[in-house]
Design an enzyme around this catalytic site. Structure first.
Site, mmCIF file in Angstrom:
data_model
loop_
_atom_site.group_PDB
_atom_site.id
_atom_site.type_symbol
_atom_site.label_atom_id
_atom_site.label_comp_id
_atom_site.label_asym_id
_atom_site.label_seq_id
_atom_site.Cartn_x
_atom_site.Cartn_y
_atom_site.Cartn_z
ATOM 1 N N CYS A 177 33.330 50.029 27.008
ATOM 2 C CA CYS A 177 34.745 50.096 27.396
ATOM 3 C C CYS A 177 34.912 50.845 28.714
ATOM 4 C CB CYS A 177 35.563 50.775 26.293
ATOM 5 S SG CYS A 177 37.247 51.152 26.782
ATOM 6 N N CYS A 197 36.823 54.182 28.357
ATOM 7 C CA CYS A 197 35.986 55.213 27.727
ATOM 8 C C CYS A 197 35.008 55.787 28.741
ATOM 9 C CB CYS A 197 35.233 54.651 26.525
ATOM 10 S SG CYS A 197 36.247 54.477 25.035
ATOM 11 N N HIS A 199 41.532 49.093 26.074
ATOM 12 C CA HIS A 199 41.649 50.476 25.605
ATOM 13 C C HIS A 199 43.108 50.808 25.874
ATOM 14 C CE1 HIS A 199 39.885 54.805 25.389
ATOM 15 N NE2 HIS A 199 41.218 54.917 25.463
ATOM 16 N N ASN A 201 50.921 46.794 27.970
ATOM 17 C CA ASN A 201 50.622 45.360 27.849
ATOM 18 C C ASN A 201 49.733 45.147 26.626
ATOM 19 O OD1 ASN A 201 51.987 44.671 30.284
ATOM 20 N ND2 ASN A 201 50.227 45.364 31.470
ATOM 21 N N ASP A 249 46.046 54.370 38.744
ATOM 22 C CA ASP A 249 45.645 52.965 38.676
ATOM 23 C C ASP A 249 44.956 52.585 39.987
ATOM 24 O OD1 ASP A 249 46.703 50.331 36.808
ATOM 25 O OD2 ASP A 249 45.892 49.928 38.812
ATOM 26 N N GLY A 258 49.533 40.288 28.993
ATOM 27 C CA GLY A 258 48.904 40.632 30.269
ATOM 28 C C GLY A 258 47.881 41.750 30.171
ATOM 29 N N HIS A 291 46.659 51.724 26.901
ATOM 30 C CA HIS A 291 47.101 52.565 28.012
ATOM 31 C C HIS A 291 48.575 52.349 28.282
ATOM 32 C CE1 HIS A 291 45.363 48.774 29.482
ATOM 33 N NE2 HIS A 291 46.307 48.780 30.411
ATOM 34 N N HIS A 303 51.213 52.433 31.227
ATOM 35 C CA HIS A 303 51.431 52.493 32.670
ATOM 36 C C HIS A 303 52.681 53.340 32.929
ATOM 37 C CE1 HIS A 303 48.936 48.855 33.877
ATOM 38 N NE2 HIS A 303 49.077 48.608 32.592
HETATM 39 P P1 AMP Z 1 46.447 45.998 31.793
HETATM 40 O O1 AMP Z 1 46.742 44.696 32.480
HETATM 41 O O2 AMP Z 1 47.668 46.612 31.178
HETATM 42 O O3 AMP Z 1 45.260 45.922 30.859
HETATM 43 O O4 AMP Z 1 46.111 46.994 32.963
HETATM 44 C C1 AMP Z 1 44.842 47.382 33.337
HETATM 45 C C2 AMP Z 1 45.026 48.233 34.567
HETATM 46 O O5 AMP Z 1 43.820 48.928 34.803
HETATM 47 C C3 AMP Z 1 45.338 47.437 35.841
HETATM 48 O O6 AMP Z 1 46.583 47.858 36.373
HETATM 49 C C4 AMP Z 1 44.169 47.764 36.757
HETATM 50 O O7 AMP Z 1 44.537 47.888 38.104
HETATM 51 C C5 AMP Z 1 43.664 49.075 36.171
HETATM 52 N N1 AMP Z 1 42.265 49.370 36.411
HETATM 53 C C6 AMP Z 1 41.205 48.522 36.251
HETATM 54 N N2 AMP Z 1 40.060 49.148 36.556
HETATM 55 C C7 AMP Z 1 40.391 50.414 36.912
HETATM 56 C C8 AMP Z 1 39.655 51.554 37.334
HETATM 57 N N3 AMP Z 1 38.319 51.532 37.444
HETATM 58 N N4 AMP Z 1 40.332 52.682 37.623
HETATM 59 C C9 AMP Z 1 41.671 52.729 37.522
HETATM 60 N N5 AMP Z 1 42.431 51.694 37.115
HETATM 61 C C10 AMP Z 1 41.803 50.554 36.821
HETATM 62 ZN ZN ZN Z 2 37.727 52.749 25.198
#
Ligand code: AMP
Ligand code: ZN
Length: 116
Positions: free
Chosen positions: A5, A8, A99, A88, A31, A94, A101, A103
């Site tokens: 993950c 993680c 994991h 999301n 982000d 989306g 989260h 936003h």
């Molecule tokens: P979601 O579409 O809600 O799953 O959002 C995933 C978010 O994770 C997106 O806004 C990505 O830009 C962000 N993301 C992906 N990889 C990383 C990373 N290594 N560091 C910070 N944010 C990330």
């Molecule tokens: Zn995780």
């Protein structure tokens, strides 16, 4: 920790991130592809894949995540003007990273609907 993950790995600091907040239960970081001047992700350190998989045993964890989200928004000074929180969930929601989260989007008017 779930070894495959991405978030993680970020919590474990095996992948770098710009850390905004950390405590025993919660981790928040910028982000990597910000959609607003303030775009922070708030996650539980415990691996929960999605809101769809939140269980009764996760009530306390998710309560802490939401309370700390409000705290972080105040820390980032977006609370007075306002901000948007988004979780999301699964494909149509989306969700890309599995994991859970939250936003936090702020620093400009986010608009009536989310198109990200
Ligand atoms: P979601 O579409 O809600 O799953 O959002 C995933 C978010 O994770 C997106 O806004 C990505 O830009 C962000 N993301 C992906 N990889 C990383 C990373 N290594 N560091 C910070 N944010 C990330
Ligand atoms: Zn995780």
């Amino acid at each position: 920790m779930t070894t495959d993950c991405l978030f993680c790995k970020i919590v474990a600091k095996n992948i770098p991130s710009t850390i905004i907040y950390e405590d025993e239960h919660v981790f928040a970081f910028e982000d990597i592809a910000p959609q607003a001047p303030v775009h922070v992700l708030v996650i539980p350190k415990k691996h929960i894949a999605s809101l769809d998989l939140v269980k009764e045993e996760d009530r306390e964890t998710m309560g802490v995540v939401m309370e700390r989200t409000a705290h972080i928004a105040r820390m980032l000074k977006v609370n007075e003007k306002g901000y948007r929180t988004i979780i999301n969930t699964n494909g149509d929601g989306g969700q890309v990273v599995y994991h859970i989260h939250v936003h936090i989007l702020g620093g400009k008017p986010i608009g009536a609907m989310v198109s990200r």
